[in-house]
Design a protein around this motif. Structure first.
Motif, PDB file in Angstrom:
ATOM      1  N   ARG A  44      -1.313 -12.570  13.131  1.00  0.00           N
ATOM      2  CA  ARG A  44      -1.250 -13.230  11.830  1.00  0.00           C
ATOM      3  C   ARG A  44      -0.189 -14.319  11.790  1.00  0.00           C
ATOM      4  N   HIS A  56     -14.232  -9.160  23.073  1.00  0.00           N
ATOM      5  CA  HIS A  56     -13.332  -9.503  21.967  1.00  0.00           C
ATOM      6  C   HIS A  56     -12.724 -10.861  22.303  1.00  0.00           C
ATOM      7  N   THR A  68      -9.085  -0.266  15.696  1.00  0.00           N
ATOM      8  CA  THR A  68     -10.412  -0.554  15.174  1.00  0.00           C
ATOM      9  C   THR A  68     -11.492  -0.022  16.101  1.00  0.00           C
ATOM     10  N   HIS A  91      -1.946 -17.587  12.170  1.00  0.00           N
ATOM     11  CA  HIS A  91      -2.671 -18.030  10.977  1.00  0.00           C
ATOM     12  C   HIS A  91      -1.704 -18.522   9.897  1.00  0.00           C
ATOM     13  N   HIS A 109     -13.631  -6.209  10.928  1.00  0.00           N
ATOM     14  CA  HIS A 109     -12.967  -7.491  10.703  1.00  0.00           C
ATOM     15  C   HIS A 109     -12.673  -8.251  11.990  1.00  0.00           C
ATOM     16  N   LEU A 110     -12.800  -7.609  13.127  1.00  0.00           N
ATOM     17  CA  LEU A 110     -12.561  -8.256  14.413  1.00  0.00           C
ATOM     18  C   LEU A 110     -13.880  -8.705  15.033  1.00  0.00           C
ATOM     19  N   PRO A 111     -13.864  -9.816  15.795  1.00  0.00           N
ATOM     20  CA  PRO A 111     -15.113 -10.337  16.363  1.00  0.00           C
ATOM     21  C   PRO A 111     -15.532  -9.609  17.643  1.00  0.00           C
ATOM     22  N   TYR A 144      -6.589 -14.849  18.275  1.00  0.00           N
ATOM     23  CA  TYR A 144      -8.009 -14.570  18.082  1.00  0.00           C
ATOM     24  C   TYR A 144      -8.291 -14.623  16.589  1.00  0.00           C
ATOM     25  N   ALA A 145      -9.546 -14.626  16.217  1.00  0.00           N
ATOM     26  CA  ALA A 145      -9.910 -14.602  14.815  1.00  0.00           C
ATOM     27  C   ALA A 145      -9.567 -13.228  14.245  1.00  0.00           C
ATOM     28  N   SER A 146      -9.149 -13.179  13.003  1.00  0.00           N
ATOM     29  CA  SER A 146      -8.779 -11.987  12.223  1.00  0.00           C
ATOM     30  C   SER A 146      -7.280 -11.986  11.959  1.00  0.00           C
ATOM     31  N   TYR A 147      -6.937 -11.582  10.769  1.00  0.00           N
ATOM     32  CA  TYR A 147      -5.550 -11.603  10.299  1.00  0.00           C
ATOM     33  C   TYR A 147      -4.915 -10.240  10.556  1.00  0.00           C
ATOM     34  N   THR A 148      -4.585  -9.952  11.804  1.00  0.00           N
ATOM     35  CA  THR A 148      -3.998  -8.675  12.174  1.00  0.00           C
ATOM     36  C   THR A 148      -2.505  -8.839  12.438  1.00  0.00           C
TER      37      THR A 148
END
Length: 318
Positions: free
Chosen positions: A195, A97, A24, A198, A281-283, A187-191
């Motif tokens: 994932r 990040h 990304t 999540h 999509h990543l913070p 971390y936040a985001s469905y990678t």
């Protein structure tokens, strides 16, 4: 393909159509450089510990990875001990990040402290999403070892499949509930990388464990971060802030022989179009307060000159 002909190869990562952090960051670099006539191809095989090798050895024009990995490659330590120092690596820009190291168990295990695993000789099934050095620090702290846990009937569910340069998840273990404990980065985001967390928190009731302060400090030092706080509501099951190791910065980096005019153009483009980091999509975020916070690693001279002109270098802090 080269910087000179404006066709750039970027050292990143990726796989299965789900963008990773470094891939990304390559996409962001491409968008930042596009108005100036450059196109960027992301070399997705330069993943994991190979990333600093590909950048340092000139297989790609520049890339992105964790600042800690650049430090190890620069010094020739850790996974690069046999390679020798790559002291021609130069940092271009540090990017925020937010990420943490977490430990969680399925609620029905009734585990509230990892000390119970040793005391009760629990045959836990561990989904390990951590580096060997980090997980060993945790096991050592509690007087545990992989051999001990396996002798009690436990298992370490380590990912073994690799697809397109990214370690694949083990979704069946999570979806069928064939695990007891997860340890690793979140971390936040469905990678691809996270994932599993999540999925686990959606499909199961997870209890996130509080690590003792000395262990938090030790793991933070090992991962190149600092003590931090796993924020409430990052995922289902985190109802309050939980002290945890926080990962260090991500960084764009290249080599000392990168052309000054290109480096200046690149770092100025990042600075002037910071919204690019907030449009994925990543913070990610670009912050003048730590864009030049390299933890002692050398900046490329053209990048350092730009940051000094802008007054960013004197404001270094993480």
């Amino acid at each position: 393909m080269s910087i000179a002909d404006k066709h750039i190869v970027f050292g990143g990562a990726g796989g299965r159509g789900v963008s990773t952090p470094w891939g990304t960051m390559g996409e962001i670099a491409g968008r930042a450089l596009e108005p100036y006539g450059y196109d960027v191809f992301i070399e997705r095989e330069s993943w994991g510990v190979n990333n600093p090798r590909w950048v340092g050895d000139g297989k790609v024009d520049f890339g992105a990875t964790q600042l800690r990995a650049i430090r190890q490659a620069y010094d020739g330590t850790g996974p690069y001990a046999a390679d020798g120092p790559r002291d021609h690596l130069r940092v271009l820009a540090c990017i925020n990040h937010p990420g943490w190291f977490a430990i969680a168990v399925r609620a029905e295990t009734n585990i509230v402290d990892l000390a119970q695993v040793r005391e009760q000789r629990l045959p836990v099934r561990v989904l390990n999403r951590a580096s060997p050095s980090a997980i060993n620090l945790i096991l050592d702290h509690y007087g545990l070892s992989r051999e001990m846990i396996e002798s009690w009937g436990g298992r370490f569910l380590v990912d073994e499949e690799a697809v397109a340069g990214v370690s694949a998840q083990a979704p069946l273990w999570v979806r069928t509930g064939e695990f007891d404990l997860i340890a690793g980065y979140v971390y936040a985001s469905y990678t691809l990388e996270v994932r599993v967390w999540h999925d686990a928190t959606i499909l199961h009731n997870m209890r996130f464990l509080r690590m003792p302060d000395p262990l938090i400090e030790a793991v933070a030092a090992e991962i190149g971060g600092r003590p931090g706080t796993l924020p409430h509501h990052l995922m289902r099951g985190i109802d309050v802030d939980i002290p945890a190791p926080r990962r260090g910065l991500q960084a764009y980096y290249g080599r000392s022989d990168m052309p000054d005019d290109f480096v200046r153009l690149l770092v100025r483009a990042f600075d002037e179009d910071r919204d690019l980091f907030r449009s994925v999509h990543l913070p990610f975020s670009y912050d003048p307060n730590n864009v030049a916070d390299t933890d002692g690693l050398p900046l490329h001279p053209a990048a350092e000159a730009y940051y000094r002109e802008k007054g960013y270098v004197s404001r270094r802090r993480q």
